[in-house]
Design a protein around this motif. Sequence first.
Motif, PDB file in Angstrom:
ATOM      1  N   LEU A 395      45.123 -85.603 -37.512  1.00  0.00           N
ATOM      2  CA  LEU A 395      44.190 -84.437 -38.289  1.00  0.00           C
ATOM      3  C   LEU A 395      43.553 -85.551 -39.258  1.00  0.00           C
ATOM      4  O   LEU A 395      42.201 -85.428 -39.540  1.00  0.00           O
ATOM      5  CB  LEU A 395      44.615 -83.608 -39.694  1.00  0.00           C
ATOM      6  CG  LEU A 395      45.452 -82.709 -38.403  1.00  0.00           C
ATOM      7  CD1 LEU A 395      46.509 -81.691 -39.490  1.00  0.00           C
ATOM      8  CD2 LEU A 395      44.309 -81.726 -38.508  1.00  0.00           C
ATOM      9  N   ASN A 396      44.085 -86.969 -40.322  1.00  0.00           N
ATOM     10  CA  ASN A 396      43.299 -88.001 -40.706  1.00  0.00           C
ATOM     11  C   ASN A 396      42.502 -88.760 -39.761  1.00  0.00           C
ATOM     12  O   ASN A 396      42.375 -89.434 -39.957  1.00  0.00           O
ATOM     13  CB  ASN A 396      44.621 -88.982 -41.183  1.00  0.00           C
ATOM     14  CG  ASN A 396      45.460 -88.380 -42.223  1.00  0.00           C
ATOM     15  OD1 ASN A 396      44.458 -88.373 -43.434  1.00  0.00           O
ATOM     16  ND2 ASN A 396      46.448 -87.653 -42.017  1.00  0.00           N
ATOM     17  N   ALA A 397      42.796 -88.702 -38.389  1.00  0.00           N
ATOM     18  CA  ALA A 397      41.500 -89.516 -37.635  1.00  0.00           C
ATOM     19  C   ALA A 397      40.687 -88.686 -36.892  1.00  0.00           C
ATOM     20  O   ALA A 397      39.964 -88.863 -36.732  1.00  0.00           O
ATOM     21  CB  ALA A 397      42.560 -90.062 -35.874  1.00  0.00           C
ATOM     22  N   LEU A 398      40.838 -87.240 -37.711  1.00  0.00           N
ATOM     23  CA  LEU A 398      39.291 -86.052 -36.795  1.00  0.00           C
ATOM     24  C   LEU A 398      38.575 -87.089 -37.606  1.00  0.00           C
ATOM     25  O   LEU A 398      37.260 -87.078 -36.401  1.00  0.00           O
ATOM     26  CB  LEU A 398      39.475 -85.126 -37.405  1.00  0.00           C
ATOM     27  CG  LEU A 398      38.455 -84.419 -37.269  1.00  0.00           C
ATOM     28  CD1 LEU A 398      38.315 -83.916 -35.456  1.00  0.00           C
ATOM     29  CD2 LEU A 398      38.506 -83.024 -37.621  1.00  0.00           C
ATOM     30  N   ARG A 399      38.032 -87.749 -38.659  1.00  0.00           N
ATOM     31  CA  ARG A 399      36.567 -87.841 -39.803  1.00  0.00           C
ATOM     32  C   ARG A 399      36.410 -88.710 -38.966  1.00  0.00           C
ATOM     33  O   ARG A 399      35.142 -89.048 -38.584  1.00  0.00           O
ATOM     34  CB  ARG A 399      37.328 -88.285 -40.994  1.00  0.00           C
ATOM     35  CG  ARG A 399      37.597 -88.925 -41.104  1.00  0.00           C
ATOM     36  CD  ARG A 399      38.134 -88.249 -42.914  1.00  0.00           C
ATOM     37  NE  ARG A 399      38.738 -89.744 -43.511  1.00  0.00           N
ATOM     38  CZ  ARG A 399      38.407 -91.174 -44.074  1.00  0.00           C
ATOM     39  NH1 ARG A 399      37.168 -91.263 -43.684  1.00  0.00           N
ATOM     40  NH2 ARG A 399      39.287 -92.123 -44.746  1.00  0.00           N
ATOM     41  N   LEU A 400      37.486 -90.246 -38.540  1.00  0.00           N
ATOM     42  CA  LEU A 400      37.014 -91.538 -38.055  1.00  0.00           C
ATOM     43  C   LEU A 400      36.195 -91.538 -36.758  1.00  0.00           C
ATOM     44  O   LEU A 400      35.241 -91.770 -36.941  1.00  0.00           O
ATOM     45  CB  LEU A 400      38.542 -92.241 -38.162  1.00  0.00           C
ATOM     46  CG  LEU A 400      38.888 -92.310 -39.406  1.00  0.00           C
ATOM     47  CD1 LEU A 400      40.439 -93.060 -39.141  1.00  0.00           C
ATOM     48  CD2 LEU A 400      38.179 -93.281 -40.615  1.00  0.00           C
ATOM     49  N   LYS A 401      36.758 -90.334 -35.813  1.00  0.00           N
ATOM     50  CA  LYS A 401      35.932 -89.962 -34.480  1.00  0.00           C
ATOM     51  C   LYS A 401      35.030 -89.860 -34.241  1.00  0.00           C
ATOM     52  O   LYS A 401      34.268 -89.683 -34.284  1.00  0.00           O
ATOM     53  CB  LYS A 401      37.336 -89.160 -33.609  1.00  0.00           C
ATOM     54  CG  LYS A 401      38.738 -89.850 -33.553  1.00  0.00           C
ATOM     55  CD  LYS A 401      39.160 -88.660 -32.829  1.00  0.00           C
ATOM     56  CE  LYS A 401      40.827 -89.142 -32.299  1.00  0.00           C
ATOM     57  NZ  LYS A 401      41.907 -88.201 -31.549  1.00  0.00           N
ATOM     58  N   VAL A 402      35.007 -88.533 -35.623  1.00  0.00           N
ATOM     59  CA  VAL A 402      33.185 -87.622 -35.803  1.00  0.00           C
ATOM     60  C   VAL A 402      32.188 -88.884 -36.435  1.00  0.00           C
ATOM     61  O   VAL A 402      31.376 -88.903 -35.604  1.00  0.00           O
ATOM     62  CB  VAL A 402      33.653 -86.826 -36.885  1.00  0.00           C
ATOM     63  CG1 VAL A 402      32.118 -86.182 -37.168  1.00  0.00           C
ATOM     64  CG2 VAL A 402      34.384 -85.629 -36.130  1.00  0.00           C
ATOM     65  N   ASN A 403      32.657 -89.637 -36.731  1.00  0.00           N
ATOM     66  CA  ASN A 403      32.015 -90.932 -37.740  1.00  0.00           C
ATOM     67  C   ASN A 403      31.390 -91.519 -36.534  1.00  0.00           C
ATOM     68  O   ASN A 403      30.235 -92.429 -36.269  1.00  0.00           O
ATOM     69  CB  ASN A 403      32.348 -91.948 -39.017  1.00  0.00           C
ATOM     70  CG  ASN A 403      31.339 -92.861 -39.776  1.00  0.00           C
ATOM     71  OD1 ASN A 403      30.867 -91.814 -39.951  1.00  0.00           O
ATOM     72  ND2 ASN A 403      32.243 -93.789 -39.445  1.00  0.00           N
ATOM     73  N   SER A 404      32.513 -92.313 -36.081  1.00  0.00           N
ATOM     74  CA  SER A 404      32.653 -92.887 -34.649  1.00  0.00           C
ATOM     75  C   SER A 404      31.390 -92.455 -33.603  1.00  0.00           C
ATOM     76  O   SER A 404      31.097 -93.323 -33.373  1.00  0.00           O
ATOM     77  CB  SER A 404      33.162 -93.550 -33.744  1.00  0.00           C
ATOM     78  OG  SER A 404      33.684 -94.254 -33.542  1.00  0.00           O
ATOM     79  N   GLY A 405      31.507 -91.321 -33.962  1.00  0.00           N
ATOM     80  CA  GLY A 405      30.490 -90.668 -32.300  1.00  0.00           C
ATOM     81  C   GLY A 405      29.075 -90.967 -32.392  1.00  0.00           C
ATOM     82  O   GLY A 405      28.220 -90.601 -32.182  1.00  0.00           O
ATOM     83  N   VAL A 406      29.232 -90.547 -33.910  1.00  0.00           N
ATOM     84  CA  VAL A 406      28.564 -90.656 -34.688  1.00  0.00           C
ATOM     85  C   VAL A 406      27.019 -92.717 -34.627  1.00  0.00           C
ATOM     86  O   VAL A 406      25.299 -92.050 -34.459  1.00  0.00           O
ATOM     87  CB  VAL A 406      27.703 -90.268 -36.485  1.00  0.00           C
ATOM     88  CG1 VAL A 406      26.042 -90.345 -37.155  1.00  0.00           C
ATOM     89  CG2 VAL A 406      28.328 -88.550 -36.414  1.00  0.00           C
ATOM     90  N   GLU A 407      27.528 -93.253 -34.962  1.00  0.00           N
ATOM     91  CA  GLU A 407      27.647 -94.518 -35.057  1.00  0.00           C
ATOM     92  C   GLU A 407      26.986 -95.161 -32.953  1.00  0.00           C
ATOM     93  O   GLU A 407      26.138 -95.906 -33.507  1.00  0.00           O
ATOM     94  CB  GLU A 407      28.961 -95.761 -35.213  1.00  0.00           C
ATOM     95  CG  GLU A 407      28.841 -95.584 -37.269  1.00  0.00           C
ATOM     96  CD  GLU A 407      28.090 -95.350 -37.443  1.00  0.00           C
ATOM     97  OE1 GLU A 407      26.795 -96.270 -37.494  1.00  0.00           O
ATOM     98  OE2 GLU A 407      27.917 -95.156 -38.978  1.00  0.00           O
TER      99      GLU A 407
END
Length: 411
Positions: A395-407
């Motif tokens: 759950l804590n990694a979710l936003r990091l993965k989404v942000n990485s995908g956008v980058e």
Amino acid sequence: MAKEKIVLAYSGGLDTSIILKWLKETYDAEIIAFTADIGQKDELDGLEAKALATGASKVYIDDLRDEFAKDFIYPMFQAGAQYEGQYLLGTSIARPLIAKRMVEIARAEGATAIAHGATGKGNDQVRFELAAAALAPEIAVIAPWRLPEFREEFPGRAEMIAFAEKHGIPVTASAAKPYSTDRNLLHISYESGVLEDPWFDASDAESKGMYLLSVDPEDAPDQAEMIELEFAQGDVVAINGKELSPLEVMEQLNELGGKHGIGRVDMVENRFVGMKSRGVYETPGGAILFAAHRKMESLTLDREVMNLRDSLITRYSTLVYNGFWFAPERLALQALVTESQRNVSGTVRLKLYKGNVIAAGVKSPVSLYNPEIATMEADPTQAYDQGDATGFIRLNALRLKVNSGVEQNQK
């Protein structure tokens, strides 16, 4: 017709001695000299006689050390206050107490004004006057150093010394002490003079004669000393098993810290009035208290409460430094701090050695540390299931993965 009365914050030094006489002549007023005993030791010797000889109609020398320790130093240390990461606010925290007593005397004596000898470049003028404004807005404040007529008459120390000689005012001013000091129960500060050069080494052999509260760490005992401090709701109430008042705690910690060369700080700080200044401080007891309090909190303070309080340390420290002790925002922050300290109780063991305060153990009947939960071995309480960490991390990694995908898509 009765003369106007002015209450002057009086130290007996060159500036306030001149100001006492100057106020009396300029305003044709009765000058009531007030000195707060907040731990200056022998600096108070002979002050009453000197003030009367200089022209004061009345002198107050009030012992405020107990109040200073209990109602000012202790609450500030509960807040973990430290200005710009180094300064334990020894001068700053004394000014609101002095101002408080000044306005009390002014009201009791029917005085229409209070006066101080703080210069127009320093922080103390702000601290005195903001405190007075909060406590007694009807009482005027006279700041001679900000008056053109005073500065015209006294453009430098030579003119002040000549004035003192002319009027038979005994003063001690010489190049033998090429810096100014301010002492109280919490610390001694050194500034101006040779210290105005930030490249001047205030730790070398030539400067050793400057320090009054502590030995040079290099000259401290080669044997470490163990001490135990007992806390109750955020305050030290006993040292090595002996119950002590806040004043007695500060006096004993100063002695212990000074013996081991603890609490020296040399820094360039940002004054409220906009300039940088270099200050050297000795706060032996305060340095021990600060370290011990933090250690006690590590065992007893809830994580989120600690994070919340810590997020306010800079704000709280700046309020104290800038003179807003009696402001509603500081009082509101203090209420939060007081609530946070309800369970900060227990015993801290420290090792004092050559300028260092070394943690050597902590225990508490209300400890939040549970070794059975924290252990790397099998958890007999089964309060923590290591498998639960998988979902927690996901759950804590979710936003990091989404942000990485956008980058990645933008490359």
